[in-house]
Design an enzyme around this catalytic site. Structure first.
Site, PDB file in Angstrom:
ATOM      1  N   GLY A  10      39.261 -38.362 -45.570  1.00 10.83           N
ATOM      2  CA  GLY A  10      40.177 -37.684 -44.612  1.00 10.83           C
ATOM      3  C   GLY A  10      39.693 -36.133 -44.529  1.00 10.83           C
ATOM      4  O   GLY A  10      40.466 -35.222 -44.402  1.00 10.83           O
ATOM      5  N   GLN A  14      43.382 -31.208 -41.380  1.00 10.89           N
ATOM      6  CA  GLN A  14      43.660 -29.585 -41.419  1.00 10.89           C
ATOM      7  C   GLN A  14      43.039 -29.353 -42.785  1.00 10.89           C
ATOM      8  O   GLN A  14      42.247 -28.036 -42.972  1.00 10.89           O
ATOM      9  CB  GLN A  14      45.134 -29.422 -41.458  1.00 10.89           C
ATOM     10  N   ASP A  36      35.699 -39.486 -42.754  1.00 14.91           N
ATOM     11  CA  ASP A  36      36.858 -39.536 -42.034  1.00 14.91           C
ATOM     12  C   ASP A  36      36.797 -40.705 -41.183  1.00 14.91           C
ATOM     13  O   ASP A  36      35.735 -41.249 -41.016  1.00 14.91           O
ATOM     14  CB  ASP A  36      37.083 -38.241 -41.235  1.00 14.91           C
ATOM     15  N   ILE A  37      38.052 -41.390 -40.529  1.00 13.52           N
ATOM     16  CA  ILE A  37      38.126 -42.604 -39.762  1.00 13.52           C
ATOM     17  C   ILE A  37      37.396 -42.011 -38.425  1.00 13.52           C
ATOM     18  O   ILE A  37      36.846 -42.853 -37.653  1.00 13.52           O
ATOM     19  CB  ILE A  37      39.506 -42.989 -39.703  1.00 13.52           C
ATOM     20  N   ARG A  38      37.332 -40.953 -38.235  1.00 15.09           N
ATOM     21  CA  ARG A  38      37.138 -40.176 -36.808  1.00 15.09           C
ATOM     22  C   ARG A  38      35.718 -39.563 -37.139  1.00 15.09           C
ATOM     23  O   ARG A  38      35.011 -39.442 -38.020  1.00 15.09           O
ATOM     24  CB  ARG A  38      37.782 -38.874 -36.445  1.00 15.09           C
ATOM     25  N   TYR A 144      57.377 -39.864 -45.497  1.00 18.07           N
ATOM     26  CA  TYR A 144      56.501 -39.008 -46.213  1.00 18.07           C
ATOM     27  C   TYR A 144      56.669 -38.697 -47.488  1.00 18.07           C
ATOM     28  O   TYR A 144      55.833 -38.889 -48.358  1.00 18.07           O
ATOM     29  CB  TYR A 144      56.135 -37.958 -45.307  1.00 18.07           C
TER      30      TYR A 144
HETATM   31  N1  SER Z   1      53.028 -29.745 -43.646  1.00 18.11           N
HETATM   32  C1  SER Z   1      53.612 -31.097 -44.197  1.00 18.11           C
HETATM   33  C2  SER Z   1      54.464 -31.598 -43.013  1.00 18.11           C
HETATM   34  O1  SER Z   1      55.270 -30.692 -42.609  1.00 18.11           O
HETATM   35  C3  SER Z   1      54.263 -30.856 -45.167  1.00 18.11           C
HETATM   36  O2  SER Z   1      53.777 -31.062 -46.560  1.00 18.11           O
HETATM   37  O3  SER Z   1      54.575 -32.865 -43.023  1.00 18.11           O
END
Ligand code: SER
Length: 320
Positions: A10, A14, A36-38, A144
């Site tokens: 990955g 960012q 990365d996958i890209r 997430y």
């Molecule tokens: N920056 C992340 C998000 O906004 C938080 O870990 O998903």
């Protein structure tokens, strides 16, 4: 001591781009394989070993680890909070299976260390919102957050059960100019700088007084490397460390930008991400990380804003 050889999975994201650059400075370009996958991010293109790799493809990762003699993995591939809510099962699948597979590989190939990022998203609406402690009520409501908290428990489990040296920290929103964020609720705090320089106006998808914990990427990268280089005996928790630098609202970041661009204006059109932000802490208590391995941030809102605008202005080549 054996030479470490690092694989970043990955590396186009960012965090990955800047982490790859920083790790190459320390360990040598050839000792850090970015993947990365890209296709490679422009800053990583023709700049060192690179592989196209799907974080879910355990076999391909295993072969690469063997072929390159990899000793450490940084697993950064993930579906973030806002994107995750659009397809929760996919987010769970990617975030969890890539981790479990990497932990198994760590045990099997006796990797010296694994890094896996967690997030402030592990916290939820029932968590105390101010100075959220390292250990507190943890009831995440985004997929997430659920995947990050479950992942922390798996990391701790693999450490306790197999002695795997896996380390983690709960990043706040990260602000960077070299690489672009993708799919997060805190991404507004990056977009706002771009729009301020390009159009002197920004419409924010969070409301003006939504406070969230944030950090400049320079601090995040340095902190990550310091965590990974700290002696194992200092890792007195194997859950992810709380990490903090600053907390601000959209209104406050806009005011910080106006000190440099006085005619910059902000307006607000909260969308589905408002609800995600409302469930997260407003500020974080990171005293455990400070105590255990000496974490300390350097940037606050004003110093970050000055640095962001300086570098982004050059990057976008607009004369403001
Ligand atoms: N920056 C992340 C998000 O906004 C938080 O870990 O998903």
């Amino acid at each position: 001591m054996k030479q470490e050889k690092i694989l970043i999975i990955g590396a186009g994201g960012q965090i990955g781009v800047e982490l790859a650059l920083a790790l190459r400075n320390i360990y040598g370009t050839d000792n850090v394989v970015a993947s990365d996958i890209r296709e490679a991010h422009p800053l990583l293109k023709d700049a060192g070993p690179y592989a196209i790799l799907n974080a879910m493809d355990g076999q391909a990762i295993h072969s690469l680890v063997k072929k390159e003699g990899i000793t450490q993995i940084y697993l950064l591939a993930a579906v973030l909070s806002a994107t995750g809510e659009k397809d929760p099962k996919r987010a769970w699948d990617i975030n969890m299976n890539s981790l479990l597979q990497t932990l198994d590989l760590g045990v099997q190939e006796k990797l010296t260390k694994i890094y896996w990022p967690s997030s402030i998203a592990v916290f939820g609406p029932t968590t105390p919102t101010q100075n959220t402690p390292q250990q507190t009520i943890v009831e995440p409501t985004t997929v997430y957050g659920i995947s990050k908290y479950t992942g922390e428990l798996w990391c701790q489990y693999y450490n306790q059960r197999w002695g795997l040296d896996v380390r983690s920290m709960r990043y706040p929103g990260l602000i960077s100019w070299k690489s672009e964020p993708g799919g997060g609720t805190t991404d507004y705090a990056v977009e706002i700088y771009h729009e301020a320089l390009k159009h002197k106006a920004y419409t924010c998808f969070l409301s003006e007084n939504t406070y969230l914990p944030m950090m400049y990427m320079d601090d995040a990268i340095r902190g990550t490397i310091e965590l990974m280089e700290a002696p194992a005996e200092q890792m007195k928790t194997r859950m992810a460390y709380n990490l903090a630098a600053m907390s601000f609202s959209p209104k406050e970041i806009a005011e910080a930008i106006q000190k440099h661009i006085p005619d910059f204006t902000i307006s607000y059109q909260p969308d589905f991400r408002q609800k995600i932000a409302d469930g997260w802490p407003k500020s974080i208590d990171d005293s455990t990380a400070r105590e255990h391995w000496g974490w300390k941030n350097n940037f606050d809102l004003d110093s970050m804003t000055a640095d962001m605008l300086l570098h982004l202005k050059e990057k976008l080549a607009v004369g403001v």
